[in-house]
Scaffold this active site. Structure first.
Site, PDB file in Angstrom:
ATOM      1  N   ASP A 106     -30.023  27.735 -51.171  1.00 22.60           N
ATOM      2  CA  ASP A 106     -29.786  26.518 -50.592  1.00 22.60           C
ATOM      3  C   ASP A 106     -30.784  25.369 -50.696  1.00 22.60           C
ATOM      4  OD1 ASP A 106     -31.183  28.015 -48.814  1.00 22.60           O
ATOM      5  OD2 ASP A 106     -30.446  27.360 -47.054  1.00 22.60           O
ATOM      6  N   HIS A 136     -41.258  31.324 -47.684  1.00 24.09           N
ATOM      7  CA  HIS A 136     -40.293  32.456 -47.379  1.00 24.09           C
ATOM      8  C   HIS A 136     -39.486  33.132 -48.581  1.00 24.09           C
ATOM      9  CE1 HIS A 136     -40.409  31.483 -43.205  1.00 24.09           C
ATOM     10  NE2 HIS A 136     -40.306  30.091 -43.425  1.00 24.09           N
TER      11      HIS A 136
HETATM   12  C1  BDR Z   1     -35.290  30.308 -44.480  1.00 21.58           C
HETATM   13  O1  BDR Z   1     -34.423  29.318 -43.738  1.00 21.58           O
HETATM   14  C2  BDR Z   1     -34.409  28.220 -45.057  1.00 21.58           C
HETATM   15  O2  BDR Z   1     -34.862  27.183 -44.115  1.00 21.58           O
HETATM   16  C3  BDR Z   1     -35.526  28.694 -45.911  1.00 21.58           C
HETATM   17  O3  BDR Z   1     -35.125  28.234 -47.241  1.00 21.58           O
HETATM   18  C4  BDR Z   1     -35.775  30.016 -45.860  1.00 21.58           C
HETATM   19  O4  BDR Z   1     -34.739  30.725 -46.957  1.00 21.58           O
HETATM   20  C5  BDR Z   1     -36.376  30.808 -43.681  1.00 21.58           C
HETATM   21  O5  BDR Z   1     -35.870  31.203 -42.205  1.00 21.58           O
HETATM   22 CA    CA Z   2     -33.487  29.132 -48.497  1.00 19.60          CA
END
Ligand code: BDR
Ligand code: CA
Length: 343
Positions: free
Chosen positions: A9, A265
């Site tokens: 995303d 992340h």
């Molecule tokens: C996840 O949430 C999204 O905002 C980031 O892209 C990552 O996949 C981290 O909690």
């Molecule tokens: Ca993400």
């Protein structure tokens, strides 16, 4: 070579994961399958195309997926983390409050990777059938597309090499509630459904991603030495770093004199595919809470004791990353982009 389909995303840290997967010489990035989450599905798809274009990889397939969660009502998008355009407000023509639209109408001059005729779930099923046992699905957004693919093709777990998920948290505080991580909270029913199926699943959650922080000095080294990938990551991360430096543990660190920083992340999920021995994992049956005050919580049975409450029974074990050699993963990410960037 490891064949990967990245369900994403995009998303500032998603862009890091895309660049990492694209540049690592042992990864064949087959496709980006796109899901709502950090931003609406139209912007997310447009961002996927834009990132591939900027990185010189317009031959990578893009398949558009779910616009909303599988069961619950959609939550607000994380524009306060990733910007109004989902990319830290660096997408050409971005401005706050811009309406959802398509890449072509927003920026008619840009050349973009083509969006496949198949939707994300069908793309995943088809690719898995054409490459049985070879593809690792790496899911770094809400799990809606993967759960939909599993619903349409219950044999999917036997057709893939594995499923690596960025989401959830066990011991580390959540990032959208004290117990919930954003990807799981955005579609907890989908996440929970995946852990009922028998496929080799690895969870890369906040227990490890909050340990692998990127400081501005690391990001600047990408800007200086990793070509267009580095420039995109540096520029798109300005808004994201600002968010981190004003909230949670990174804010506390800044108050102690640490440089501005952010979490990488989704890129950590790519590291878990390439250097899994950098992670320490536990195994157990996993559930994701889908209502009540703990909605979105990853609830892991770490011991396998016999309990009267049956909700964890008859679930195959999932591997959950609980610790990490953060220096090794960070350096591997930075060095991969510096040594192998495409443009
Ligand atoms: C996840 O949430 C999204 O905002 C980031 O892209 C990552 O996949 C981290 O909690
Ligand atoms: Ca993400």
């Amino acid at each position: 070579m490891k064949k990967i389909i990245l369900d994403t995303d995009p998303g500032v840290d998603d862009a890091m994961a895309i660049a990492y997967a694209l540049t690592h010489p042992e990864i064949e990035l087959m496709a980006l399958t796109v899901v709502f989450g950090n931003i609406n599905i139209d912007f997310a798809t447009r961002n996927a195309q834009y990132i591939l274009n900027e990185l010189g990889a317009t031959d990578v397939a893009v398949a558009k997926g779910a616009a909303i969660p599988s069961v619950q009502s959609p939550l607000p998008h994380a524009d306060f983390v990733h910007g109004a355009d989902g990319l830290g407000n660096v997408y050409p023509g971005s401005r706050p409050g811009i309406p959802a639209t398509t890449a072509a109408s927003l920026n008619p001059d840009a050349k973009h990777a083509k969006v496949d005729a198949l939707d994300a779930a069908d793309f995943i099923i088809n690719a898995a059938k054409e490459n049985p046992g070879e593809i690792t699905l790496v899911a770094v957004g809400p799990l809606t597309n993967i759960a939909e693919a599993l619903r349409r093709e219950p044999e999917l777990p036997g057709l893939v090499a594995g499923l690596v998920i960025m989401g959830g948290t066990v011991d580390e505080p959540g990032n959208v509630s004290p117990v919930a991580e954003a990807n799981f909270l955005n579609d907890p029913h989908a996440a929970d459904a995946l852990f009922a199926a028998d496929w080799p699943t690895t969870i890369v959650g906040l227990d490890v991603t909050h340990k692998i922080m990127l400081g501005d000095s690391h990001l600047k080294s990408l800007d200086d030495r990793a070509g267009e990938s580095g420039k995109l990551i540096w520029e798109s991360s300005r808004f994201y770093v600002d968010f981190y430096t004003n909230s949670g543990a990174a804010k506390e660190a800044a108050e102690q004199g640490a440089e501005p920083q952010c979490a990488m992340h989704d890129a950590a999920a790519i590291a878990a595919v390439i250097i899994p021995d950098a992670f320490t994992m536990v195994r157990g049956a996993a559930r994701v809470v889908h209502d009540g005050i703990a909605i979105g919580q990853l609830a892991l049975d770490r011991k396998g004791y016999a309990y009267a409450i049956p909700h964890w029974n008859n679930r195959p074990p999932t591997s959950v990353c609980m610790d990490v050699d953060d220096v090794r993963v960070r350096n591997h990410f930075l060095q991969t982009l510096i040594d192998h960037h495409l443009r």
